[in-house]
Design an enzyme around this catalytic site. Structure first.
Site, PDB file in Angstrom:
ATOM      1  N   CYS A 385       0.820  -1.221   0.000  1.00  0.00           N
ATOM      2  CA  CYS A 385       0.000   0.000   0.000  1.00  0.00           C
ATOM      3  C   CYS A 385       0.853   1.270   0.000  1.00  0.00           C
ATOM      4  O   CYS A 385       0.535   2.249  -0.685  1.00  0.00           O
ATOM      5  CB  CYS A 385      -0.952  -0.008   1.187  1.00  0.00           C
ATOM      6  N   HIS A 518      -1.763   0.390   7.540  1.00  0.00           N
ATOM      7  CA  HIS A 518      -2.286   0.729   6.219  1.00  0.00           C
ATOM      8  C   HIS A 518      -1.975   2.194   5.915  1.00  0.00           C
ATOM      9  O   HIS A 518      -1.671   2.995   6.807  1.00  0.00           O
ATOM     10  CB  HIS A 518      -3.796   0.482   6.164  1.00  0.00           C
ATOM     11  N   ASP A 539      -7.924   4.401  -2.018  1.00  0.00           N
ATOM     12  CA  ASP A 539      -7.412   3.276  -1.242  1.00  0.00           C
ATOM     13  C   ASP A 539      -6.792   2.258  -2.194  1.00  0.00           C
ATOM     14  O   ASP A 539      -7.474   1.778  -3.110  1.00  0.00           O
ATOM     15  CB  ASP A 539      -8.559   2.629  -0.455  1.00  0.00           C
TER      16      ASP A 539
END
Length: 605
Positions: A385, A518, A539
């Site tokens: 991520c 995250h 995202d």
């Protein structure tokens, strides 16, 4: 005529007296005439009688002592042997003599020479030729009072230590107390030993024995339980503790061997427990390494190949597609440019049209500059991520004139890892480099805000870290974060405008947002009619097929609802953001690299 001090039996000579003491008292079982104490040696019994039974005990036995000049007769008013023994035991100032050597048990003594004194006569002292001479030991009233005070103090200590319900099985060898706990008896005996060594007026048996053995060259302390002489009081204490430990083991039915086995088993159990803890810690550390991609299990390429093999084995992919995708991956890795298979473009323009057309519940909307969305792929799912958000940020900076110095194309994840290693080589963020052991390529290591800052600095991009280190609202929320993001997007558009338009697409790049586990990119902020704020997110966990729904008018409203986050939706303890504010000169870049040895973020609040 000699008289036995224990049983008051009269004997015709000293030789018979010694034989009588040996046969009747020293070899047979010793029994206290005043209490139930038995099974001790002659010296222990003498010491016990003198210390445990006071003058009051002798008066209670109705004993009278009569002085008849050269010879003392024992006359009792009772016919029992016990009273006769108590009567004769009243002599507690005699100095015994065994083979010409004085042996004393705290004032109680046995004379093996011609005994000519009892309670009323002065004590006897040994001379060099073995004769006996009388020594006056008349105590002054002050000494009597002091001795009575000490006896009372000793009784009070013993009373505090003794149990109110005396049902124990451990008798004290120095007095008439009986304990049910061997450890309490041990403390009690230690008090006896301390009082013997610190008495101001009365010499203890150990001190007198040490005086008599002064010719040996040092102090000696005699054990009250086995008459062993010790060189120091600490050695004597350890010796007595061994006696008590053995007595405790015998009374409980366990031999010293059983105690040794029990200790050994306990040590083995503790050792096994420590080994289990060590293995558990090692396993937890390995799990943590695996979670953060530091277990040397391979990086982007290996994970991609494993996922492709798995898809073929499950029938989800044809072998031809497997070879095609593998070739594309190898080509992308060789060029260092992302293959674009997870990229979705045109989203910001579609959002701008949607808010102008349908956002009736919003008073104002601010959007960032045009930015592409990058989703996680088979090669980085679960750990990529941070790299994907960095690609989103670069895709926005590439469209701005002032950032033309950056690479033309968006780099692939392995190339981003190489750029971060180059930043560490230049000296940026040495602490972060040490954390990753100066290596990211070939790993699945997670990255965060500090790594993004370091690589931007190495590319001469001016960046800043802002740390929202604790919640600032009710329910562990962060309203200050929302206000800060609104200020970031409205700062450049509010100057010179009296009434800002409802929807504004700024020229600012997105904001990198990091929290535990995250990271996401903030691409805009909504202000509702009631004044509430909500953030709009890109995202990396959302698949490209889902993001393409924003491009359709029929599904854009659904996707916008998924992209919104109100204050109640951000409840992590800490958030960090990275923003881009321009380009660095060579001097500024070098200064920031030097200062990054200790990175300091702007903290809010």
């Amino acid at each position: 005529m000699p008289v036995c001090d224990i049983c008051c039996e009269e004997l015709s000579s000293e030789a018979e007296m010694r034989t009588h003491i040996l046969l009747s008292h020293m070899e047979n079982m010793m029994v206290c005439p005043f209490c139930s104490l038995s099974g001790v040696s002659y010296d222990e019994l003498s010491f016990h009688i003198n210390t445990a039974h006071t003058e009051k005990d002798y008066q209670d036995t109705n004993v009278t002592m009569v002085n008849s000049g050269q010879k003392n007769d024992c006359i009792t008013k009772s016919t029992s042997n016990i009273n006769a023994t108590n009567k004769c035991k009243a002599s507690h100032h005699l100095l015994p003599q065994v083979n010409g050597t004085a042996t004393q048990i705290t004032g109680t003594s046995i004379s093996q020479g011609p005994s000519t004194s009892r309670k009323c006569s002065p004590p006897a002292a040994a001379t060099v030729n073995g004769a006996i001479k009388l020594v006056r030991t008349t105590q002054t009233p002050s000494n009597d009072n002091r001795r009575m005070s000490e006896d009372g103090h000793q009784k009070s200590k013993q009373k505090r230590l003794s149990s109110p319900i005396k049902e124990g099985c451990f008798p004290c060898p120095m007095c008439n107390l009986v304990y049910s706990d061997c450890f309490a008896l041990q403390e009690h005996v230690e008090i006896h030993l301390q009082e013997q060594g610190t008495g101001p007026d009365v010499k203890t048996s150990t001190e007198k024995s040490a005086t008599s053995n002064g010719r040996a060259g040092g102090m000696c302390y005699e054990c009250p339980m086995c008459s062993l002489s010790c060189s120091s009081s600490s050695s004597l204490q350890e010796h007595v503790e061994l006696h008590l430990e053995y007595s405790s083991a015998s009374a409980s039915g366990h031999s010293p061997g059983d105690l040794t086995l029990a200790r050994k088993l306990q040590e083995e159990e503790e050792q096994n427990w420590r080994e289990v803890q060590t293995r558990r810690e090692a396993e937890d550390f390995k799990k943590l390494q695996k979670q953060f991609g530091l277990d040397n299990s391979g990086g982007y390429r290996k994970q991609m190949e494993r996922n492709l093999d798995r898809a073929v084995s499950r029938g989800q992919m044809l072998p031809a597609d497997f070879h095609r995708k593998r070739a594309e991956m190898l080509e992308s890795l060789a060029s260092g440019v992302d293959d674009g298979r997870s990229k979705t473009s045109g989203i910001m323009e579609a959002l701008y049209r949607y808010y102008q057309r349908d956002a009736s519940d919003c008073a104002h909307v601010w959007l960032c500059a045009e930015t592409d969305h990058y989703s996680s792929s088979e090669g980085d799912k679960g750990w990529g991520c941070g790299y994907r958000n960095f690609q989103m940020l670069l895709s926005s900076l590439h469209r701005m004139e002032q950032y033309k110095l950056l690479p033309v194309s968006v780099p692939s994840i392995p190339r981003v890892q190489a750029l971060m290693e180059e930043a560490w080589a230049q000296g940026a963020d040495p602490q972060g480099a040490s954390h990753f052991n100066h290596r990211l390529q070939g790993t699945r290591a997670w990255i965060g805000a500090t790594e993004i800052y370091a690589v931007l600095t190495s590319l001469s991009v001016k960046a800043r870290i802002v740390d929202f280190h604790k919640p600032t609202g009710p329910g562990e929320t962060h309203p200050r974060l929302f206000e800060w993001v609104k200020k970031y997007f409205t700062h450049s558009t509010s100057r010179g405008a009296r009434l800002p338009p409802k929807v504004v697409q700024t020229t600012l790049p997105p904001v990198y947002l990091q929290h535990q586990g995250h990271s996401r990119s903030i691409i805009g902020v909504e202000e509702k009619a009631n004044g509430n704020l909500c953030l709009l997110f890109f995202d990396p966990g959302v698949a490209p097929g889902e993001m393409k729904k924003v491009l359709s008018q029929d599904t854009v409203a659904t996707m916008v609802r998924r992209m919104r986050k109100y204050t109640g939706g951000l409840k992590h303890k800490q958030y960090q953001v990275v923003i881009v504010e321009g380009v660095l000169t060579a001097e500024e870049k070098q200064s920031r690299i030097l200062n990054s040895r200790t990175l300091r973020a702007e903290k809010i609040p």
